[in-house]
Design an enzyme around this catalytic site. Structure first.
Site, PDB file in Angstrom:
ATOM      1  N   CYS A 158      23.433  27.673   9.886  1.00  0.00           N
ATOM      2  CA  CYS A 158      22.429  28.659   9.494  1.00  0.00           C
ATOM      3  C   CYS A 158      21.126  27.895   9.377  1.00  0.00           C
ATOM      4  CB  CYS A 158      22.754  29.223   8.123  1.00  0.00           C
ATOM      5  SG  CYS A 158      24.232  30.246   8.098  1.00  0.00           S
ATOM      6  N   CYS A 180      25.411  15.048   9.604  1.00  0.00           N
ATOM      7  CA  CYS A 180      26.232  15.585  10.694  1.00  0.00           C
ATOM      8  C   CYS A 180      25.724  15.066  12.038  1.00  0.00           C
ATOM      9  CB  CYS A 180      26.166  17.105  10.655  1.00  0.00           C
ATOM     10  SG  CYS A 180      26.846  17.882  12.127  1.00  0.00           S
ATOM     11  N   ASP A 224      26.948  18.600  26.542  1.00  0.00           N
ATOM     12  CA  ASP A 224      26.929  17.920  25.244  1.00  0.00           C
ATOM     13  C   ASP A 224      28.309  17.806  24.630  1.00  0.00           C
ATOM     14  OD1 ASP A 224      27.281  20.351  23.232  1.00  0.00           O
ATOM     15  OD2 ASP A 224      25.936  20.972  24.830  1.00  0.00           O
ATOM     16  N   CYS A 241      35.204  21.587  11.854  1.00  0.00           N
ATOM     17  CA  CYS A 241      34.220  21.152  10.866  1.00  0.00           C
ATOM     18  C   CYS A 241      34.384  22.020   9.627  1.00  0.00           C
ATOM     19  CB  CYS A 241      32.813  21.321  11.423  1.00  0.00           C
ATOM     20  SG  CYS A 241      31.549  20.917  10.211  1.00  0.00           S
ATOM     21  N   CYS A 284      28.516  11.702   9.493  1.00  0.00           N
ATOM     22  CA  CYS A 284      29.838  12.329   9.507  1.00  0.00           C
ATOM     23  C   CYS A 284      30.222  12.550  10.967  1.00  0.00           C
ATOM     24  CB  CYS A 284      29.800  13.671   8.776  1.00  0.00           C
ATOM     25  SG  CYS A 284      31.374  14.561   8.876  1.00  0.00           S
ATOM     26  N   CYS A 311      34.668  15.590  13.158  1.00  0.00           N
ATOM     27  CA  CYS A 311      35.208  16.435  14.238  1.00  0.00           C
ATOM     28  C   CYS A 311      35.656  15.580  15.424  1.00  0.00           C
ATOM     29  CB  CYS A 311      34.183  17.488  14.656  1.00  0.00           C
ATOM     30  SG  CYS A 311      32.577  16.820  15.119  1.00  0.00           S
TER      31      CYS A 311
END
Ligand code: AMP
Length: 482
Positions: free
Chosen positions: A2, A250, A364, A400, A451, A454
């Site tokens: 968001c 992230c 990506d 995630c 982090c 994932c």
């Protein structure tokens, strides 16, 4: 995923918030909203389903007149697509005034805290993390008599997960962030040219710095992990809060999610992407430059990765696939058929571009493999002789829990097939990913600040019972089901 925005003491605050939100619309297209404090000190809000330009139009901006405002864009997830989950949330306090809150990020212990609050008689209107944060702060403030800053500080310790948050209370604006700094969160100023902290008036907040250019604001700095900023009219900016815990920015924000013209986590997003491309090119001994070689991104998310790759190889950078910008995200469509259809609507090859070419096709990430399978076929039928797929992130093997929308482990293609199987499934001549170890060189001296759960299951807060880096079963536990 968001986006949030905040403006403190500036004329036309809601209009400024709407402009910031428009610039960060990529962070969420399902719904949006804003709240402002009017001249009488009342906090009023408006939210709706749809894009910023539709929901926060001129009429709404005039109605939400005020000099301080916050706003939010929400990312569409399958299910629970309802305006009650749109933000900001307005929370009425027993003492009278209303608090407005918007947040970005996911909490791991949402369920546990919600149950606790409901036992205390707190009533929720949504199942949204931001409302929970607001109601928890309200409870500590009203029931326990804590100041708002102390209540926020208390909440920062209890919440596990990601939150970059703006909160309006009386004539103040608060901005605070989780102690690990998972999601980006930056502060700017409308008029401040000099060094040092500016006065509170004219201070602006955004999930990403690309939100500042559009309103002529200057990027000051990031809201620090664990920081609580209090802005009050006539007062200098007050920074309280906690010492940051080990940073967990992230990495996927840098690879894919953020806009390339943003800067956060101490990085310029586009430069990180170019470095990723260069790193992949350096390791790619099998691809030799030549007149027939073209390095091509899947637009737009991979443009800078492909640019970095092409530059490092000294090869031609070509935009052979065109993207229709009026197609929303295909990724979140609920069924495979609708995702497939979405990819066809979104991309089209240039005529007479591909025949005889060796194509390095750069994307990506691969999540389910939907887009690339379609795109490889499209490029092949447009005449490409060879297609070498290169992925600017490592294999996505875990969901995630901190705010990026990822499917379950079972749906992730890297958990269901071997590399050779995925390559065959895509119909590519070769396939390579970035490797987790590459982050050491890409983020020199700062690898541990990111982090990468994932990609390596190294979750700082794994939900109970979830297989992590140390107890994960083998990747082949899931049978190919395609
Ligand atoms: P897939 O087609 O399922 O392999 O999805 C991969 C593509 O979706 C990539 O090219 C990304 O650009 C995009 N993508 C990756 N992760 C996300 C996400 N969490 N939300 C939306 N799009 C994503």
């Amino acid at each position: 995923m968001c986006g949030i925005a905040g403006v403190f003491e500036a004329e036309g605050a809601t209009g400024l918030v709407a402009s910031i939100l428009f610039a960060i619309q990529h962070r969420g297209q399902e719904s949006c909203g804003a709240a402002a404090r009017d001249a009488g000190g009342r906090i009023v809000g408006h939210k709706g389903m749809g894009l910023v330009k539709q929901v926060l139009d001129e009429e709404v901006q005039n109605r939400l007149a005020g000099t301080t405002a916050i706003g939010h864009v929400r990312y569409p997830t399958a299910g629970c697509s309802d305006v009650v989950n749109a933000q900001p949330h307005l929370i009425e306090l027993a003492e009278g005034p209303v608090m407005a809150i918007s947040s970005n990020g996911d909490l791991i212990n949402y369920g546990e805290i919600r149950t606790r609050l409901e036992r205390e008689g707190v009533v929720f209107k949504s199942d949204n993390d931001a409302e929970l944060i607001g109601r928890l702060i309200a409870m500590y403030h009203v029931r326990d008599g804590l100041t708002i800053e102390s209540a926020i500080a208390q909440v920062q310790v209890e919440l596990k997960g990601a939150f970059s948050t703006v909160l309006m209370y009386r004539d103040r604006l608060y901005a605070f962030r989780d102690p690990h700094g998972f999601r980006p969160f930056v502060m700017g100023h409308l008029n401040h040219e000099g060094e040092g902290e500016p006065p509170s008036e004219g201070t602006v907040f955004s999930s990403e710095s690309c939100g500042f250019g559009i309103i002529g604001a200057r990027l000051l700095r990031e809201v620090r992990p664990g920081e609580i900023l209090r802005l009050e009219r006539g007062q200098p900016l007050l920074s309280v809060g906690h010492a940051p815990l080990e940073p967990r920015h992230c990495v996927f924000e840098l690879i894919y999610f953020s806009r390339p013209d943003s800067s956060h986590f101490g990085e310029n997003v586009y430069q990180t992407r170019q470095r990723i491309g260069a790193c992949m090119a350096a390791k790619d001994e099998t691809i030799h430059n030549g007149d027939d070689l073209v390095v091509m991104p899947v637009p737009d998310s991979s443009n800078f990765i492909a640019h970095g790759y092409a530059k490092a190889k000294g090869a031609e950078f070509g935009m052979g696939l065109l993207r229709n910008h009026y197609v929303g995200r295909t990724f979140i469509k609920p069924t495979q058929a609708s995702r497939d259809e979405g990819v066809k609507q979104k991309f089209n090859p240039l005529p007479d571009f591909f025949p005889g070419k060796r194509v390095v096709l750069i994307d990506d990430s691969i999540v389910r493999g939907t887009s690339l399978r379609k795109l490889v076929r499209m490029v092949r039928s447009a005449g490409a002789r060879e297609i070498h797929v290169r992925i600017g992130s490592p294999k996505v093997i875990g969901p995630c829990f901190y705010g990026i929308d990822t499917p379950t482990r079972e749906e992730l293609i890297a958990n269901r097939m071997s590399e050779a199987e995925i390559c065959a499934y895509l119909g590519a001549d070769s396939l390579r990913w970035l490797e987790v170890a590459d982050f050491e060189g890409l983020l020199p001296g700062r690898r541990q600040d990111f982090c990468t759960a994932c990609f390596d299951l190294d979750y700082i807060y794994p939900p109970e019972g979830f297989a992590t880096k140390t107890n994960a079963p083998s990747l082949r536990e899931f049978q190919p089901a395609l």
